[in-house]
Design an enzyme around this catalytic site. Structure first.
Site, PDB file in Angstrom:
ATOM      1  N   SER A 121       0.366   6.903   1.961  1.00 45.95           N
ATOM      2  CA  SER A 121       0.734   8.261   1.576  1.00 45.95           C
ATOM      3  C   SER A 121      -0.456   9.194   1.691  1.00 45.95           C
ATOM      4  O   SER A 121      -0.287  10.405   1.640  1.00 45.95           O
ATOM      5  CB  SER A 121       1.179   8.286   0.122  1.00 45.95           C
ATOM      6  OG  SER A 121       2.260   7.437  -0.067  1.00 45.95           O
ATOM      7  N   HIS A 142       4.444   7.656   8.299  1.00 48.93           N
ATOM      8  CA  HIS A 142       4.666   7.870   6.859  1.00 48.93           C
ATOM      9  C   HIS A 142       6.130   8.186   6.575  1.00 48.93           C
ATOM     10  O   HIS A 142       6.601   9.299   6.808  1.00 48.93           O
ATOM     11  CB  HIS A 142       3.740   9.011   6.382  1.00 48.93           C
ATOM     12  CG  HIS A 142       3.848   9.277   4.921  1.00 48.93           C
ATOM     13  ND1 HIS A 142       3.829  10.541   4.384  1.00 48.93           N
ATOM     14  CD2 HIS A 142       3.991   8.420   3.877  1.00 48.93           C
ATOM     15  CE1 HIS A 142       3.953  10.451   3.071  1.00 48.93           C
ATOM     16  NE2 HIS A 142       4.047   9.189   2.736  1.00 48.93           N
ATOM     17  N   GLU A 154       6.442  11.451   8.792  1.00 50.05           N
ATOM     18  CA  GLU A 154       5.235  12.127   9.287  1.00 50.05           C
ATOM     19  C   GLU A 154       4.499  11.151  10.206  1.00 50.05           C
ATOM     20  O   GLU A 154       4.334   9.980   9.854  1.00 50.05           O
ATOM     21  CB  GLU A 154       4.306  12.473   8.123  1.00 50.05           C
ATOM     22  CG  GLU A 154       4.736  13.680   7.319  1.00 50.05           C
ATOM     23  CD  GLU A 154       3.759  13.996   6.178  1.00 50.05           C
ATOM     24  OE1 GLU A 154       3.182  15.074   6.187  1.00 50.05           O
ATOM     25  OE2 GLU A 154       3.586  13.151   5.279  1.00 50.05           O
ATOM     26  N   ASN A 192       2.696  15.232   0.915  1.00 47.32           N
ATOM     27  CA  ASN A 192       2.073  14.913  -0.370  1.00 47.32           C
ATOM     28  C   ASN A 192       0.957  15.871  -0.752  1.00 47.32           C
ATOM     29  O   ASN A 192       0.639  16.028  -1.931  1.00 47.32           O
ATOM     30  CB  ASN A 192       1.580  13.472  -0.371  1.00 47.32           C
ATOM     31  CG  ASN A 192       2.749  12.521  -0.473  1.00 47.32           C
ATOM     32  OD1 ASN A 192       3.711  12.804  -1.181  1.00 47.32           O
ATOM     33  ND2 ASN A 192       2.699  11.412   0.243  1.00 47.32           N
TER      34      ASN A 192
HETATM   35  P1  NAD Z   1       5.427  -0.878  -4.396  1.00 50.32           P
HETATM   36  O1  NAD Z   1       4.482  -1.087  -5.522  1.00 50.32           O
HETATM   37  O2  NAD Z   1       6.893  -0.734  -4.660  1.00 50.32           O
HETATM   38  O3  NAD Z   1       5.276  -2.053  -3.314  1.00 50.32           O
HETATM   39  C1  NAD Z   1       4.053  -2.518  -2.832  1.00 50.32           C
HETATM   40  C2  NAD Z   1       4.243  -3.989  -2.473  1.00 50.32           C
HETATM   41  O4  NAD Z   1       3.067  -4.452  -1.782  1.00 50.32           O
HETATM   42  C3  NAD Z   1       4.429  -4.898  -3.696  1.00 50.32           C
HETATM   43  O5  NAD Z   1       5.594  -5.652  -3.533  1.00 50.32           O
HETATM   44  C4  NAD Z   1       3.177  -5.781  -3.673  1.00 50.32           C
HETATM   45  O6  NAD Z   1       3.427  -7.102  -4.142  1.00 50.32           O
HETATM   46  C5  NAD Z   1       2.843  -5.771  -2.194  1.00 50.32           C
HETATM   47  N1  NAD Z   1       1.472  -6.136  -1.866  1.00 50.32           N
HETATM   48  C6  NAD Z   1       0.324  -5.819  -2.536  1.00 50.32           C
HETATM   49  N2  NAD Z   1      -0.725  -6.372  -1.894  1.00 50.32           N
HETATM   50  C7  NAD Z   1      -0.244  -7.030  -0.819  1.00 50.32           C
HETATM   51  C8  NAD Z   1      -0.835  -7.815   0.205  1.00 50.32           C
HETATM   52  N3  NAD Z   1      -2.148  -8.014   0.244  1.00 50.32           N
HETATM   53  N4  NAD Z   1      -0.031  -8.348   1.158  1.00 50.32           N
HETATM   54  C9  NAD Z   1       1.309  -8.174   1.114  1.00 50.32           C
HETATM   55  N5  NAD Z   1       1.921  -7.445   0.161  1.00 50.32           N
HETATM   56  C10 NAD Z   1       1.159  -6.890  -0.793  1.00 50.32           C
HETATM   57  O7  NAD Z   1       4.863   0.405  -3.605  1.00 50.32           O
HETATM   58  P2  NAD Z   1       5.630   1.351  -2.565  1.00 50.32           P
HETATM   59  O8  NAD Z   1       6.102   2.562  -3.290  1.00 50.32           O
HETATM   60  O9  NAD Z   1       6.568   0.538  -1.763  1.00 50.32           O
HETATM   61  O10 NAD Z   1       4.396   1.842  -1.662  1.00 50.32           O
HETATM   62  C11 NAD Z   1       3.916   1.102  -0.569  1.00 50.32           C
HETATM   63  C12 NAD Z   1       3.115   2.016   0.348  1.00 50.32           C
HETATM   64  O11 NAD Z   1       3.967   3.077   0.809  1.00 50.32           O
HETATM   65  C13 NAD Z   1       1.915   2.693  -0.293  1.00 50.32           C
HETATM   66  O12 NAD Z   1       0.878   2.806   0.652  1.00 50.32           O
HETATM   67  C14 NAD Z   1       2.462   4.058  -0.661  1.00 50.32           C
HETATM   68  O13 NAD Z   1       1.447   5.036  -0.762  1.00 50.32           O
HETATM   69  C15 NAD Z   1       3.357   4.320   0.508  1.00 50.32           C
HETATM   70  N6  NAD Z   1       4.432   5.310   0.281  1.00 50.32           N
HETATM   71  C16 NAD Z   1       5.071   5.385  -0.920  1.00 50.32           C
HETATM   72  C17 NAD Z   1       6.084   6.305  -1.116  1.00 50.32           C
HETATM   73  C18 NAD Z   1       6.814   6.407  -2.415  1.00 50.32           C
HETATM   74  O14 NAD Z   1       7.527   7.401  -2.663  1.00 50.32           O
HETATM   75  N7  NAD Z   1       6.709   5.414  -3.294  1.00 50.32           N
HETATM   76  C19 NAD Z   1       6.460   7.162  -0.071  1.00 50.32           C
HETATM   77  C20 NAD Z   1       5.806   7.036   1.174  1.00 50.32           C
HETATM   78  C21 NAD Z   1       4.795   6.108   1.333  1.00 50.32           C
END
Ligand code: NAD
Length: 293
Positions: A121, A142, A154, A192
């Site tokens: 993000s 993204h 994005e 963001n």
């Molecule tokens: P989340 O916490 O729901 O999921 C993250 C997952 O990654 C977890 O299941 C965790 O166990 C896993 N993980 C952690 N370390 C790991 C590793 N070394 N290898 C494999 N898996 C691993 O988080 P999310 O909301 O799904 O966010 C994930 C990414 O997407 C982040 O970079 C976030 O910034 C980005 N993002 C989030 C949103 C949002 O609205 N939440 C929107 C766009 C992008």
């Protein structure tokens, strides 16, 4: 020309990873889904099934499309299975060290011409790419949350991203039925950069007692015509993710207007991360959400 993408590996099966796997499978890609916690992949597969069933129920996809898509998603117990993928999309926790470690582990496994993407993000695509062997084949893709519903993606080119990588990514994203906004590689990109400081300001508004959780959300829903109030939205995004983005803006742009609200920090320290932990600015454990302040 780089081969077009047929198979996709997704690292991180959280709320974004499961959505990315969902839309890729529906678009006909073979998908490998990995998470450091195996139980997360099982939970993601169940979520995907549930979400696709809802789409069938609403007439958005056919039962046949769902039945074809679900078996395309396979569980990858380790990243070693990613040797077959054309594109690996990292969607793990928003922590730079975690992402660097994943790319380092993927490097020796991937096919020589495979592409790497991050769903970060806010973290610099140029910096993530610089630590990989082929920064020209690295790009920021993204997605927005919830991935199956949100139209926008994005695309962020790092300094070294090649035109070929960019064009392949454009074709890939469009094949998912999504619309692209190009963003330059500066902290938090476009969505963001604008959205999360607004959420942080809403938390300050709560912290300073200007309004209650309900008043702030109602004010922005009815007063600015936002579909969700900023605190509801923060719970939906995840308060840890919101805090990480503010930290990236604060460090990357060094302007005090980006300082994270201490109340946001406190919620994250408590582990009240929003919907995903059942508690954030609202408590989701009962029948309907109840404000926690
Ligand atoms: P989340 O916490 O729901 O999921 C993250 C997952 O990654 C977890 O299941 C965790 O166990 C896993 N993980 C952690 N370390 C790991 C590793 N070394 N290898 C494999 N898996 C691993 O988080 P999310 O909301 O799904 O966010 C994930 C990414 O997407 C982040 O970079 C976030 O910034 C980005 N993002 C989030 C949103 C949002 O609205 N939440 C929107 C766009 C992008």
């Amino acid at each position: 020309m780089m081969n077009d993408i047929r198979s996709v590996g997704v690292v991180g099966a959280g709320q974004m990873g499961n959505g990315i796997a969902h839309v890729c499978a529906l678009a006909g890609y073979d998908v490998l889904l990995n998470d450091i916690e195996e139980a997360q992949v099982d939970a993601a597969l169940a979520t995907i099934r549930g979400n696709m069933s809802r789409q069938v129920g609403r007439g958005l996809i056919s039962q046949a499309a769902m039945e074809e898509a679900l078996p395309r998603i396979r569980k990858a117990a380790s990243l070693k299975a990613f040797e077959s993928v054309d594109l690996a999309i990292e969607s793990a926790a928003e922590k730079e060290e975690v992402k660097h470690a994943i790319f380092a582990e993927l490097q020796p496994v991937l096919k020589p011409n495979a592409m790497l993407a991050s769903n970060t993000s806010s973290i610099s695509i140029t910096r993530l790419a610089a630590r990989t062997a082929n920064p020209d084949r690295f790009i920021g893709v993204h997605f927005m949350n919830p991935v199956p519903l949100m139209k926008l993606v994005e695309l962020i080119r790092g300094l070294a991203t090649s035109q070929e990588t960019y064009e392949t990514s454009v074709r890939f994203v469009e094949s998912l039925g999504k619309t692209i906004a190009n963003a330059e590689d500066f902290p938090a990109f476009i969505v963001n950069r604008v959205l999360v400081p607004m959420i942080n300001e809403a938390v300050y508004t709560l912290y300073e007692g200007v309004g209650s959780v309900e008043a702030i959300d109602k004010a922005m829903r009815l007063g600015a015509n936002h579909p969700m109030g900023p605190l509801e939205l923060a719970d939906f995004i995840g308060l840890d993710t919101c805090l990480s983005i503010m930290q990236v803006l604060n460090e990357g742009l060094a302007d005090t207007k980006y300082r994270p609200c201490p109340l946001l920090v406190k919620y994250v320290e408590a582990g009240w991360l929003g919907r995903k932990t059942q508690r954030g600015f609202y408590d989701y454990r009962g029948e309907k959400p109840v404000p926690t302040r």
